[in-house]
Design an enzyme around this catalytic site. Structure first.
Site, PDB file in Angstrom:
ATOM      1  N   GLU A 292      38.540  41.333  44.594  1.00 48.42           N
ATOM      2  CA  GLU A 292      39.592  40.905  45.533  1.00 48.42           C
ATOM      3  C   GLU A 292      39.069  39.891  46.545  1.00 48.42           C
ATOM      4  O   GLU A 292      39.730  38.905  46.834  1.00 48.42           O
ATOM      5  CB  GLU A 292      40.192  42.104  46.271  1.00 48.42           C
ATOM      6  CG  GLU A 292      41.119  42.964  45.441  1.00 48.42           C
ATOM      7  CD  GLU A 292      42.483  42.341  45.168  1.00 48.42           C
ATOM      8  OE1 GLU A 292      42.776  41.234  45.660  1.00 48.42           O
ATOM      9  OE2 GLU A 292      43.266  42.965  44.437  1.00 48.42           O
TER      10      GLU A 292
ATOM     11  N   ASP B  33      47.385  37.933  51.659  1.00 42.30           N
ATOM     12  CA  ASP B  33      46.514  39.093  51.496  1.00 42.30           C
ATOM     13  C   ASP B  33      45.357  38.940  52.478  1.00 42.30           C
ATOM     14  O   ASP B  33      44.789  37.849  52.600  1.00 42.30           O
ATOM     15  CB  ASP B  33      45.971  39.172  50.068  1.00 42.30           C
ATOM     16  CG  ASP B  33      47.079  39.313  49.039  1.00 42.30           C
ATOM     17  OD1 ASP B  33      48.123  39.903  49.370  1.00 42.30           O
ATOM     18  OD2 ASP B  33      46.892  38.842  47.911  1.00 42.30           O
TER      19      ASP B  33
END
EC number: 3.2.1.17
Length: 147
Positions: free
Chosen positions: A53, A71
């Site tokens: 991620e 994000d």
């Protein structure tokens, strides 16, 4: 003079990127915060997730043009559902935090929000986990960590 300009540029770059944690440092920290075994999700799963991620970068951000969300942080928690960044349309802020708090180096708010996400959606909420970690041998993610 050139040296001062170069040093200024380096320090500004470091501030923008935040802390890039080492793999084992991240594993130790989230274990301290009781994420290991939460909803039967192993520590190796979380380390794999963070690797893919954010590359373990606490200040990582990624903009999603489709829903105009972003994000945030080492776990890449989304502003459409989980935090308030003041600019995402129709944000739910389920974790009741500012998105910038998910980028703090101590990881407390990021881990607490991750627990809420897992409570509601499980670890499958993270696309990188589904694509890179699910069903894989994850032992290498804790190798040499001496936990």
């Amino acid at each position: 003079m050139k040296v001062l300009l170069l040093l200024g540029f380096i320090f500004c770059s470091m501030a923008a990127h935040g802390k890039r944690m080492e793999r084992c440092e991240f594993a130790r920290r989230i274990k301290q915060l009781h994420l290991d075994g939460y909803h039967q999700i192993s520590l190796a799963n979380w380390v794999c997730l963070a690797q893919w991620e954010s590359g373990f970068d606490t200040k990582a951000t990624n903009y999603n043009p489709g829903d105009q969300s972003t994000d945030y942080g080492i776990l890449q928690i989304n502003s459409h559902y989980w935090c308030d960044d003041g600019k995402t349309p129709h944000a739910a802020n389920e974790c009741k935090v500012r998105c910038s708090e998910l980028q703090e180096d101590d990881l407390v708010k990021a881990v607490n929000c991750a627990k809420k996400i897992v409570d509601q959606q499980g670890i499958r909420a993270w696309v990188a986990w589904r694509n890179k970690c699910e069903g894989k041998d994850l032992s290498k993610y804790l190798e040499g960590c001496h936990l």
